[in-house]
Design a protein around this motif. Structure first.
Motif, PDB file in Angstrom:
ATOM      1  N   VAL A 140       3.824  -0.074  12.638  1.00 40.62           N
ATOM      2  CA  VAL A 140       4.151   1.290  12.255  1.00 40.62           C
ATOM      3  C   VAL A 140       2.881   2.002  11.826  1.00 40.62           C
ATOM      4  O   VAL A 140       2.040   1.434  11.136  1.00 40.62           O
ATOM      5  N   ALA A 141       2.744   3.234  12.285  1.00 42.07           N
ATOM      6  CA  ALA A 141       1.704   4.140  11.808  1.00 42.07           C
ATOM      7  C   ALA A 141       2.452   5.200  11.015  1.00 42.07           C
ATOM      8  O   ALA A 141       3.227   5.969  11.576  1.00 42.07           O
ATOM      9  N   MET A 142       2.256   5.195   9.689  1.00 42.98           N
ATOM     10  CA  MET A 142       3.075   6.059   8.842  1.00 42.98           C
ATOM     11  C   MET A 142       2.265   7.182   8.205  1.00 42.98           C
ATOM     12  O   MET A 142       1.104   7.001   7.830  1.00 42.98           O
ATOM     13  N   THR A 143       2.925   8.324   8.110  1.00 40.34           N
ATOM     14  CA  THR A 143       2.325   9.465   7.436  1.00 40.34           C
ATOM     15  C   THR A 143       2.205   9.169   5.947  1.00 40.34           C
ATOM     16  O   THR A 143       2.881   8.292   5.408  1.00 40.34           O
ATOM     17  N   SER A 144       1.389   9.947   5.297  1.00 40.51           N
ATOM     18  CA  SER A 144       1.259   9.833   3.849  1.00 40.51           C
ATOM     19  C   SER A 144       2.597  10.069   3.161  1.00 40.51           C
ATOM     20  O   SER A 144       2.935   9.395   2.189  1.00 40.51           O
ATOM     21  N   ALA A 145       3.387  10.996   3.682  1.00 38.99           N
ATOM     22  CA  ALA A 145       4.692  11.290   3.084  1.00 38.99           C
ATOM     23  C   ALA A 145       5.617  10.083   3.114  1.00 38.99           C
ATOM     24  O   ALA A 145       6.467   9.924   2.237  1.00 38.99           O
ATOM     25  N   ASP A 146       5.458   9.206   4.102  1.00 36.94           N
ATOM     26  CA  ASP A 146       6.272   8.000   4.199  1.00 36.94           C
ATOM     27  C   ASP A 146       5.606   6.802   3.540  1.00 36.94           C
ATOM     28  O   ASP A 146       6.135   5.690   3.569  1.00 36.94           O
ATOM     29  N   GLY A 147       4.417   6.999   2.979  1.00 40.51           N
ATOM     30  CA  GLY A 147       3.708   5.944   2.269  1.00 40.51           C
ATOM     31  C   GLY A 147       3.499   6.341   0.826  1.00 40.51           C
ATOM     32  O   GLY A 147       4.395   6.268   0.011  1.00 40.51           O
ATOM     33  N   TYR A 148       2.308   6.826   0.525  1.00 38.04           N
ATOM     34  CA  TYR A 148       1.978   7.279  -0.826  1.00 38.04           C
ATOM     35  C   TYR A 148       1.362   8.668  -0.776  1.00 38.04           C
ATOM     36  O   TYR A 148       0.146   8.808  -0.657  1.00 38.04           O
ATOM     37  N   PRO A 149       2.178   9.725  -0.851  1.00 37.96           N
ATOM     38  CA  PRO A 149       1.661  11.082  -0.761  1.00 37.96           C
ATOM     39  C   PRO A 149       0.613  11.397  -1.826  1.00 37.96           C
ATOM     40  O   PRO A 149      -0.305  12.181  -1.581  1.00 37.96           O
ATOM     41  N   SER A 150       0.726  10.772  -2.985  1.00 38.93           N
ATOM     42  CA  SER A 150      -0.242  11.015  -4.068  1.00 38.93           C
ATOM     43  C   SER A 150      -1.319   9.946  -4.111  1.00 38.93           C
ATOM     44  O   SER A 150      -2.144   9.944  -5.026  1.00 38.93           O
ATOM     45  N   GLY A 151      -1.299   9.039  -3.152  1.00 41.80           N
ATOM     46  CA  GLY A 151      -2.277   7.956  -3.117  1.00 41.80           C
ATOM     47  C   GLY A 151      -1.851   6.782  -3.985  1.00 41.80           C
ATOM     48  O   GLY A 151      -0.829   6.811  -4.666  1.00 41.80           O
ATOM     49  N   ASN A 152      -2.640   5.734  -3.935  1.00 40.10           N
ATOM     50  CA  ASN A 152      -2.444   4.532  -4.746  1.00 40.10           C
ATOM     51  C   ASN A 152      -3.845   3.993  -5.031  1.00 40.10           C
ATOM     52  O   ASN A 152      -4.370   3.176  -4.278  1.00 40.10           O
ATOM     53  N   PRO A 153      -4.477   4.482  -6.107  1.00 40.08           N
ATOM     54  CA  PRO A 153      -5.868   4.120  -6.386  1.00 40.08           C
ATOM     55  C   PRO A 153      -6.109   2.616  -6.480  1.00 40.08           C
ATOM     56  O   PRO A 153      -7.159   2.136  -6.055  1.00 40.08           O
ATOM     57  N   ALA A 154      -5.153   1.873  -7.017  1.00 42.55           N
ATOM     58  CA  ALA A 154      -5.332   0.422  -7.155  1.00 42.55           C
ATOM     59  C   ALA A 154      -5.533  -0.250  -5.806  1.00 42.55           C
ATOM     60  O   ALA A 154      -6.179  -1.288  -5.710  1.00 42.55           O
ATOM     61  N   ALA A 155      -4.971   0.337  -4.743  1.00 48.89           N
ATOM     62  CA  ALA A 155      -5.093  -0.226  -3.401  1.00 48.89           C
ATOM     63  C   ALA A 155      -6.134   0.512  -2.564  1.00 48.89           C
ATOM     64  O   ALA A 155      -6.272   0.243  -1.372  1.00 48.89           O
ATOM     65  N   GLY A 156      -6.847   1.467  -3.165  1.00 50.72           N
ATOM     66  CA  GLY A 156      -7.847   2.220  -2.421  1.00 50.72           C
ATOM     67  C   GLY A 156      -7.250   3.249  -1.485  1.00 50.72           C
ATOM     68  O   GLY A 156      -7.903   3.702  -0.550  1.00 50.72           O
ATOM     69  N   ILE A 157      -5.995   3.632  -1.732  1.00 48.27           N
ATOM     70  CA  ILE A 157      -5.301   4.597  -0.873  1.00 48.27           C
ATOM     71  C   ILE A 157      -5.404   5.977  -1.507  1.00 48.27           C
ATOM     72  O   ILE A 157      -5.044   6.161  -2.675  1.00 48.27           O
ATOM     73  N   GLU A 158      -5.912   6.934  -0.739  1.00 43.01           N
ATOM     74  CA  GLU A 158      -6.063   8.302  -1.207  1.00 43.01           C
ATOM     75  C   GLU A 158      -4.903   9.155  -0.702  1.00 43.01           C
ATOM     76  O   GLU A 158      -4.243   8.793   0.274  1.00 43.01           O
TER      77      GLU A 158
END
Length: 196
Positions: free
Chosen positions: A162-180
């Protein structure tokens, strides 16, 4: 092009992003209790060997920016995701890499899976049960929407990406995982079992 392999994993953190309830904008979890995945004692291990350089991708996908080439796992090797960065999508897209004929997975089933998560922005692996060598078990109503969309309606035994949009993942990011915020996430998921 950036190639992601087992050895490229910066850490084997148990990512609450992929297998926890969606986080609120302030980074707190919407679920009660421990929201990290549990390791399934009944399931087999996840293969942790490096993918062969000669393995052919099962899914080549051009995003709104960048592209991915996804090679599914084998009995001995973890999957591989080659990313031309930055990779992003405007719509969550699911691809069945290896079909199966097991039971259909329900929307709220508890599943046991092996998975690899890659950030499309920089091609980094942010979580991998393949790296840990053990599957994770969790209810589908306790994960981010894109992960649920990838698995729900599939057959047990299938491997999906799956290639997921930010809205379907973490729209505000997840700093602990390095996700912006606005990061597109890519997962490769082997569905080992489902209950419900």
């Amino acid at each position: 092009m950036f190639t992601v392999r087992r050895g490229a994993v910066a850490s084997a953190l148990m990512l609450t992003m992929a297998l926890s309830a969606c986080s609120s904008d302030d980074g707190t979890s919407d679920s009660a209790g421990d929201d990290s995945p549990t390791t399934s004692a009944a399931a087999t291990s996840c293969p942790s060997g490096a993918a062969s350089d000669s393995a052919e991708p099962a899914w080549d996908y051009d995003g709104a920016t960048g592209s991915i080439a996804v090679t599914p796992p084998t009995d001995a090797a973890a999957p591989q995701v080659d990313v031309t960065t930055p990779f992003s999508v405007n719509e969550t897209t699911v691809e069945t890499l290896e079909p199966a004929d097991g039971a259909v997975v329900g929307d709220t089933a508890t599943v046991s899976v092996c998975y690899l998560g890659v950030n499309g922005r920089d091609g980094s692996v942010f979580d991998s049960s393949y790296e840990r060598g053990m599957p994770a078990e969790f209810p589908l109503d306790g994960v981010v929407p894109g992960f649920q969309k990838a698995i729900s309606g599939q057959n047990v035994g299938a491997t999906v990406a799956v290639a997921m949009t930010s809205a379907d993942g973490y729209p505000s990011g997840n700093p602990a995982a390095g996700i912006e915020p606005d990061d597109t996430l890519v997962f490769v998921i082997e569905i080992l079992s489902a209950d419900g």
